[in-house]
Design an enzyme around this catalytic site. Sequence first.
Site, PDB file in Angstrom:
ATOM      1  CG  ASP A 184      -1.747   0.907   1.288  1.00 52.70           C
ATOM      2  OD1 ASP A 184      -2.683   1.063   0.437  1.00 52.70           O
ATOM      3  OD2 ASP A 184      -1.924   1.917   2.251  1.00 52.70           O
ATOM      4  CD  GLU A 199      -2.198   2.461  -3.819  1.00 48.90           C
ATOM      5  OE1 GLU A 199      -3.109   3.263  -3.867  1.00 48.90           O
ATOM      6  OE2 GLU A 199      -1.531   2.672  -2.420  1.00 48.90           O
TER       7      GLU A 199
HETATM    8  C1  GLC Z   1      -4.220   3.254  -0.616  1.00 49.93           C
HETATM    9  C2  GLC Z   1      -5.522   2.581  -0.584  1.00 49.93           C
HETATM   10  C3  GLC Z   1      -6.579   3.365  -0.474  1.00 49.93           C
HETATM   11  C4  GLC Z   1      -6.524   3.768   1.302  1.00 49.93           C
HETATM   12  C5  GLC Z   1      -5.153   4.385   1.299  1.00 49.93           C
HETATM   13  C6  GLC Z   1      -4.677   4.698   2.804  1.00 49.93           C
HETATM   14  O1  GLC Z   1      -4.153   4.190  -1.487  1.00 49.93           O
HETATM   15  O2  GLC Z   1      -5.614   1.985  -1.787  1.00 49.93           O
HETATM   16  O3  GLC Z   1      -7.868   2.689  -0.681  1.00 49.93           O
HETATM   17  O4  GLC Z   1      -7.196   4.609   1.559  1.00 49.93           O
HETATM   18  O5  GLC Z   1      -4.116   3.521   0.751  1.00 49.93           O
HETATM   19  O6  GLC Z   1      -4.148   3.216   3.388  1.00 49.93           O
END
Ligand code: GLC
Length: 583
Positions: free
Chosen positions: A240, A284
């Site tokens: 993440d 991500e």
């Molecule tokens: C990432 C996730 C998102 C979340 C954020 C904070 O971007 O995809 O859904 O709100 O992290 O953890």
Amino acid sequence: MAFMKKLPLLLLALFLTACQQDTAETQSKETPPTPTPTDFIEELWYKNSLVYSVDVEVFKDSNKDGVGDFRGLTNQLGYLKKLGVETIWLAPFQPTPNRDDGYDIADFYSVDSRLGTDQDFDTFMKQASQQGMRVIMDLVTNHTSDQHPWFQQARKRADSPYRSWYVWSKERPKKWDKGMVFPGVQKQVWSFDKQAGDYFYHRFYDFQPDLNMQNPAVQREMRKIIRHWLDKGVAGFRVDAVPFLIEIATPDFDPENPEHQFDIITQLHQYIQWHKRDAILLGEANVAPDEQKPYFGKDGQNMQTMFNFFANQHLFYALATGETKLLRKALEDTKDIPPTAQWAHFLRNHDEIDLGRLSDSERRKVYDRMGADTTMQLYDRGIRRRLAPMLGDPRLVEMAYSLLFSLPGMPVIRYGEEIGMGDDLSLKERLSIRTPMQWSGGLNGGFSEAAKPVRPVISRGPYRYPVVNVAAQQADSTSLLNQITRFAHLRKQCPEIGWGKWKLLDTGSEHVLAIQYSWKGKSLVMVHNFSSEPQQCQLTTGLKSGSSLVSLTTNKTSRAGANGVYQVPLAGYGYSWYRLQRD
Ligand code: GLC
């Protein structure tokens, strides 16, 4: 005479060359050549794997309490297998106050009791593995919930060992209101904590304090978390918020232009592979092409795979306008990755479609076509809708899925997208696209037998569960579900996509995207028409004449003309998957 004088020298040179050759031959017999990545690419499972993203909480409830659970998910493994899923990606499932749909974790080592027990998780893992599916999970260690005991202790006492696990400032930092991830909803990245008497840093919501990754104790804990879940059988992690995880956050840093510490990822990679050789990191990181290199790392030593957010936004531009030029450029711009690395492509994920890297006028065009109403837009950059209602025309939805399965990377599908679920814009922020799975026309769409499900099931409008559900689509051979299942199975016969080299072909039409893949003498050509009007496109594959394009879907063959050009007619939003055959 001169020649006679040089003879001994010539003989010596000949003798030395012979000796050298001899040594080279003995060496080549004894030392096998160093393998290059292309020798083992077929063993890299993430090069070609269909990933299914699931949120246990809203997938299937087995105990009638209104909340989806691991038992419910386990009971649906057969459904996923049939769909062609090879990897299940679990959204956060650990104990949480649930203010950010589980991305606010309060204990990294167990299962939220609403979703089941640790044993339920183990049973799920065992059965997924028996059915030949891998499981990856979210690794959310950029921040914790403010309810996490670490933060509770950290805020209570300045001398707590946990204090330095978070990022603090005595004064309000100059850039306290810069660099918010959720603009419009989130007002600042530094908030004052009354109990601590200091400001704490939070890149996301103010109930998600950032962990201090500069602290070796935090890094150690992160490894412990990883180890815990690897031991339970997961095949890797969707990491993440990578750019924020590795940013060096201090009271005087610039949140809009932070420095990154990439060796954190290198160490993660090494650590993971030390425990499980084929485990992966799927990052991500919504970064620009000129920033992507260190995320994959030199020779692929960092992330094995990342979501291609850059191509995704240009893909939406192409879907909205019918023009492929910018998508072609985005694919080219993100082409240069290490041979062992791979992109992950997606149409929808659990967040808004982020269009932040398009120009204002490009973004406006996507809004106009897919999310004109301001209630559909979010965070000044994106759209909080599901794919089917956004695209509208079922031909376009089908073409988009055909494309997803034929882009250079691993395809990722979000639960419910395979049946074309809709969104509920009355729910706040991204919850609009996180409604329960629609299994049937029965109570609560077959998601739960409870009187009140955890989130309302879509029950009004064209996407209501009595109309859009798994059971109905299973019974209809022309349904989106069956079409996506066919794509998934066809893709398994096309490993060139994940393993091979690719290039974009000239098509003679700005509306048509054609990609050619080549791997060990085999070649595929995938053609997609982004226009609602039929197109006659001309393809040059670079091969001399004497070859044919054989359609993998219809078995029809088209031969190249004498000039080596193939005439390929495409219906409005039409597509074709071809294998190139030499006669
Ligand atoms: C990432 C996730 C998102 C979340 C954020 C904070 O971007 O995809 O859904 O709100 O992290 O953890």
